[in-house]
Design a protein around this motif. Structure first.
Motif, PDB file in Angstrom:
ATOM      1  N   THR A 174       0.863  -1.048   0.029  1.00  0.00           N
ATOM      2  CA  THR A 174      -0.001   0.077   0.032  1.00  0.00           C
ATOM      3  C   THR A 174       0.978   1.229   0.065  1.00  0.00           C
ATOM      4  O   THR A 174       1.887   1.169   0.867  1.00  0.00           O
ATOM      5  CB  THR A 174      -0.934   0.009   1.195  1.00  0.00           C
ATOM      6  OG1 THR A 174      -1.439   1.234   1.299  1.00  0.00           O
ATOM      7  CG2 THR A 174      -0.214  -0.166   2.510  1.00  0.00           C
ATOM      8  N   TYR A 190       0.350   3.599   1.404  1.00  0.00           N
ATOM      9  CA  TYR A 190       0.074   4.084   2.856  1.00  0.00           C
ATOM     10  C   TYR A 190       0.343   3.484   4.028  1.00  0.00           C
ATOM     11  O   TYR A 190      -0.471   2.961   4.976  1.00  0.00           O
ATOM     12  CB  TYR A 190      -1.542   4.756   2.966  1.00  0.00           C
ATOM     13  CG  TYR A 190      -1.997   5.493   1.750  1.00  0.00           C
ATOM     14  CD1 TYR A 190      -1.637   6.845   1.372  1.00  0.00           C
ATOM     15  CD2 TYR A 190      -3.042   4.842   0.878  1.00  0.00           C
ATOM     16  CE1 TYR A 190      -1.962   7.359   0.371  1.00  0.00           C
ATOM     17  CE2 TYR A 190      -3.484   5.361  -0.238  1.00  0.00           C
ATOM     18  CZ  TYR A 190      -2.813   6.819  -0.827  1.00  0.00           C
ATOM     19  OH  TYR A 190      -3.455   7.150  -1.690  1.00  0.00           O
ATOM     20  N   ASP A 191       1.519   2.813   3.942  1.00  0.00           N
ATOM     21  CA  ASP A 191       2.033   1.882   4.833  1.00  0.00           C
ATOM     22  C   ASP A 191       2.206   2.419   6.213  1.00  0.00           C
ATOM     23  O   ASP A 191       2.370   1.519   7.189  1.00  0.00           O
ATOM     24  CB  ASP A 191       3.274   1.133   4.391  1.00  0.00           C
ATOM     25  CG  ASP A 191       4.500   2.037   3.890  1.00  0.00           C
ATOM     26  OD1 ASP A 191       4.231   3.406   4.264  1.00  0.00           O
ATOM     27  OD2 ASP A 191       5.485   1.699   3.674  1.00  0.00           O
ATOM     28  N   ASP A 192       2.197   3.797   6.338  1.00  0.00           N
ATOM     29  CA  ASP A 192       2.281   4.431   7.936  1.00  0.00           C
ATOM     30  C   ASP A 192       0.960   4.729   8.309  1.00  0.00           C
ATOM     31  O   ASP A 192       0.927   5.313   9.614  1.00  0.00           O
ATOM     32  CB  ASP A 192       2.984   5.578   7.600  1.00  0.00           C
ATOM     33  CG  ASP A 192       2.726   6.807   6.738  1.00  0.00           C
ATOM     34  OD1 ASP A 192       1.669   6.454   5.797  1.00  0.00           O
ATOM     35  OD2 ASP A 192       3.081   8.064   6.925  1.00  0.00           O
ATOM     36  N   PHE A 193      -0.062   4.273   7.679  1.00  0.00           N
ATOM     37  CA  PHE A 193      -1.463   4.689   8.152  1.00  0.00           C
ATOM     38  C   PHE A 193      -1.961   4.380   9.627  1.00  0.00           C
ATOM     39  O   PHE A 193      -2.091   5.114  10.207  1.00  0.00           O
ATOM     40  CB  PHE A 193      -2.404   4.258   7.195  1.00  0.00           C
ATOM     41  CG  PHE A 193      -3.746   4.648   7.256  1.00  0.00           C
ATOM     42  CD1 PHE A 193      -4.280   6.120   6.853  1.00  0.00           C
ATOM     43  CD2 PHE A 193      -4.735   4.051   8.095  1.00  0.00           C
ATOM     44  CE1 PHE A 193      -5.713   6.366   7.188  1.00  0.00           C
ATOM     45  CE2 PHE A 193      -6.206   4.393   8.327  1.00  0.00           C
ATOM     46  CZ  PHE A 193      -6.530   5.498   8.033  1.00  0.00           C
ATOM     47  N   ASP A 194      -1.850   3.019   9.607  1.00  0.00           N
ATOM     48  CA  ASP A 194      -1.906   2.399  11.114  1.00  0.00           C
ATOM     49  C   ASP A 194      -1.402   2.905  12.248  1.00  0.00           C
ATOM     50  O   ASP A 194      -1.778   3.115  13.308  1.00  0.00           O
ATOM     51  CB  ASP A 194      -1.816   0.889  11.145  1.00  0.00           C
ATOM     52  CG  ASP A 194      -3.122   0.278  10.494  1.00  0.00           C
ATOM     53  OD1 ASP A 194      -4.144   0.723  10.152  1.00  0.00           O
ATOM     54  OD2 ASP A 194      -2.626  -0.777   9.936  1.00  0.00           O
ATOM     55  N   SER A 195       0.077   3.183  11.794  1.00  0.00           N
ATOM     56  CA  SER A 195       0.937   3.692  12.836  1.00  0.00           C
ATOM     57  C   SER A 195       0.625   5.354  13.357  1.00  0.00           C
ATOM     58  O   SER A 195       0.553   5.631  14.435  1.00  0.00           O
ATOM     59  CB  SER A 195       2.298   3.596  12.549  1.00  0.00           C
ATOM     60  OG  SER A 195       2.533   4.334  11.386  1.00  0.00           O
ATOM     61  N   VAL A 196       0.383   5.839  12.177  1.00  0.00           N
ATOM     62  CA  VAL A 196       0.217   7.343  12.420  1.00  0.00           C
ATOM     63  C   VAL A 196      -1.181   7.576  12.983  1.00  0.00           C
ATOM     64  O   VAL A 196      -1.304   8.408  13.909  1.00  0.00           O
ATOM     65  CB  VAL A 196       0.172   8.107  11.154  1.00  0.00           C
ATOM     66  CG1 VAL A 196      -0.372   9.359  11.124  1.00  0.00           C
ATOM     67  CG2 VAL A 196       1.444   8.184  10.545  1.00  0.00           C
TER      68      VAL A 196
END
Length: 354
Positions: free
Chosen positions: A341, A343-349
């Protein structure tokens, strides 16, 4: 060999059988509770595929156990709906056990009758002081869950079936008959997958070029429509909505256009199937991209038949295979890895997963 969505779609039949056979072990805390309690308001805290799975099973549970199933969005529950009632039992559902909003909601109600239904007994949600119910599917390495959805449907249906048995809603003969029918439905999953493969091959060029999608269902089919929305959005990334039949007729139909692809889940409910057929005939005048999922064989290559009658209340276990396979295969044919994806930082952010 790298595992894909198809790896787990192919495991659904054997996994669901195992869930059926291991229910006394995996769901024991709930079955023990049923022997001492008869609360008929079941509040489910779940999001995403977990919520969709409960939606697909809820009408079976309500019918067989004579309970009311209320599916709540955990984030809204935590922030707006914190009323706790003594006549309710709370069941938090999270296959991975990492849903932040579900854990947060559960943390508010630990003093009440509540349970966790998860596939991972070592996950953060399992660390709360709440009885754990095992979905029984084991670890699913691909985040775009398929096997776990199916196993959650079976687990929740079994919880309702046992409530009916323990509370005397049905006798032992009826209980065994229901188990047998559920098992027979599960044993049709592999054949349904084969039918989906053939159906996709016949319609490959059209299905590879989806521009916008609507999936319409009723009863258990509504849960399938919502899971189709989740899976197609997660994988193919095209505009997609899952609708209940009557809901679609009150506004959303105004967005139909010639490039819209519509899937109609025509499960066997006499009145609603006739209404769905009428909707199909109307929409087919607007867009040629109409596909029907049904029991009987038809003359159209666009129609996907599951080959034989199935109890409407159990039909989600078969109809969902079409959208799981479609989501996998379109990505594979287009050379897209749905696990990657931008947006691979979505869950962490956003802290949506722990």
């Amino acid at each position: 060999m790298n595992e894909t969505m198809l790896t787990y779609i192919k495991k659904e039949q054997q996994t669901d059988e195992r869930v059926l056979f291991d229910q006394d072990k995996n769901l024991k805390p709930f079955y023990d509770w049923l022997k001492l309690n008869q609360k008929t308001r079941w509040v489910i805290l779940a999001t995403g595929s977990s919520a969709n799975a409960i939606e697909a099973a809820r009408y079976y549970v309500e019918k067989i156990a004579r309970v009311h199933v209320d599916i709540r969005i955990p984030f809204l529950f935590s922030n707006y709906e914190q009323q706790i009632y003594e006549d309710e039992v709370y069941i938090a559902v999270s296959q991975s056990g990492h849903s932040y909003s579900t854990i947060q909601a559960l943390d508010l109600i630990q003093a009440q009758d509540c349970f966790v239904l998860t596939a991972d007994r070592t996950s953060p949600i399992a660390e709360l002081a709440v009885p754990i119910l095992d979905i029984g599917c084991g670890f699913e390495a691909v985040d775009l869950v398929t096997m776990g959805f199916s196993a959650t449907v079976v687990s929740f249906m079994l919880m309702g079936l046992q409530a009916a048995r323990i509370w005397g809603r049905i006798d032992e003969e009826a209980y065994q008959q229901e188990l047998q029918e559920l098992h027979q439905t599960i044993l049709r999953i592999d054949d349904t997958l084969d039918r989906c493969v053939h159906w996709y091959q016949q319609n490959q060029s059209e299905l590879m070029n989806l521009q916008a999608v609507a999936v319409i269902g009723y009863g258990a089919g509504y849960g399938v429509a919502k899971e189709a929305e989740t899976k197609i959005t997660e994988t193919i990334h095209c505009p997609m909505n899952g609708y209940e039949l009557e809901e679609y007729m009150h506004g959303p139909y105004l967005a139909m256009h010639k490039d819209l692809t519509v899937f109609f889940i025509m499960s066997e409910h006499p009145a609603l199937k006739a209404r769905m057929q009428a909707l199909y005939e109307y929409l087919h005048k607007v867009t040629p991209h109409c596909f029907v999922l049904c029991e009987q064989e038809t003359a159209s290559v666009r129609d996907l038949s599951i080959g034989a009658p199935v109890d409407e209340y159990k039909s989600a276990l078969l109809y969902v295979i079409a959208f799981q396979y479609l989501s996998y295969r379109v990505c594979a044919d287009c050379g897209v890895d749905p696990m990657i994806t931008p947006y691979d930082d979505f869950d962490s952010v956003l802290a949506s997963k722990i």
